[in-house]
Scaffold this active site. Sequence first.
Site, PDB file in Angstrom:
ATOM      1  N   ASP A 244      23.927  -6.087 -78.540  1.00  0.00           N
ATOM      2  CA  ASP A 244      23.942  -7.176 -79.504  1.00  0.00           C
ATOM      3  C   ASP A 244      23.784  -6.620 -80.912  1.00  0.00           C
ATOM      4  O   ASP A 244      23.226  -5.529 -81.113  1.00  0.00           O
ATOM      5  CB  ASP A 244      22.798  -8.156 -79.217  1.00  0.00           C
ATOM      6  CG  ASP A 244      22.941  -8.825 -77.857  1.00  0.00           C
ATOM      7  OD1 ASP A 244      24.074  -8.921 -77.364  1.00  0.00           O
ATOM      8  OD2 ASP A 244      21.906  -9.245 -77.299  1.00  0.00           O
ATOM      9  N   LYS A 245      24.232  -7.384 -81.885  1.00  0.00           N
ATOM     10  CA  LYS A 245      24.166  -6.959 -83.286  1.00  0.00           C
ATOM     11  C   LYS A 245      22.782  -6.457 -83.672  1.00  0.00           C
ATOM     12  O   LYS A 245      22.648  -5.415 -84.314  1.00  0.00           O
ATOM     13  CB  LYS A 245      24.557  -8.128 -84.191  1.00  0.00           C
ATOM     14  CG  LYS A 245      24.386  -7.848 -85.683  1.00  0.00           C
ATOM     15  CD  LYS A 245      24.651  -9.092 -86.504  1.00  0.00           C
ATOM     16  CE  LYS A 245      24.353  -8.839 -87.974  1.00  0.00           C
ATOM     17  NZ  LYS A 245      24.553 -10.058 -88.806  1.00  0.00           N
TER      18      LYS A 245
END
Length: 327
Positions: A142-143
């Site tokens: 995830d970011k």
Amino acid sequence: MTQSDNTVKLEANTESRHFGLRLDQVLADLFPEYSRSKLKNWILDGNVTVDGDVLTTPRQKMCGDEFIQVKAEMEVQTASLPQKIDLNIVYEDDSILIINKPADLVVHPGAGNQDGTLLNALLAHVPGIDVVPRAGIVHRLDKDTTGLMVVAKTVPAQTHLVNQLQDRVMSREYEALAYGTMVAGGIVDQPIGRHATKRTLMAVRETGKPAVTHYRVIEKFRAHTHLRLKLETGRTHQIRVHMAHLKHPLVGDTAYGGRTRLPKGATEECVEVLRAFPRQALHAAQLSLFHPETDEWMTWQAPLPDDMVQLIATVREDTKIKGMDDY
């Protein structure tokens, strides 16, 4: 096998063991470094000859003792542009690249993130990686999750690594700080699927795909637990969803844990650090896999980033001052 520029050339002779098998099955056996879907598409596109004749039927049966040639152009990714972005490279050779991803770096372009992604950086860092699907990205973080990722620099390497993921051979371990005091480790074996109403989120659902997360306690605090987690599967947001399912969401994970939870009577510093922590407290700490060329089992580790080090130190100090029972 040769691969120059974007052209792949493969040659092999079938054997008696291939008698009665379909052409696509024989190609998968002879050239396992390429995915079945890619080999099938090469047949359909007329890129495969058997004893000099072009065959475009994947189900054509083989007799054995045929000479097979494949000559195909690899599809080049043109939608994304190379961008010079600094990468924290932990390891690199001709086949793979191991990076330690920072927070705020999006892995793949998408809505709201058309550039400035890891994919853009890879297109600039590795000339020719545009012929590898997704620029060699095998799995995502995830970011706002930090830590280790493997990138394949060639199509055969990517196929090998994807197979390791699908066969649950590749090992990925994480560290996280969760809300609440957990007594012991365990296993979460709950299927994960798209959330019924919030389409950008995932959830534990009976109709979802199998998902298994192993976890153990590293250190307990009065209102938090420092965990080590190991993925057996790799579903989107898996750790975040599973920990929220256990009622122990990750610190900073507003999507699955809601607003910041402050321990009763927390120190001023603890309140300040918890409120300011900008992301889910999750870090991919260890990655292990079989090297796609040498078949050597390799392991890499990445220390906790500074923000998580400070976060854990702060809740540790709060526990020291307030005591384990004062919550």
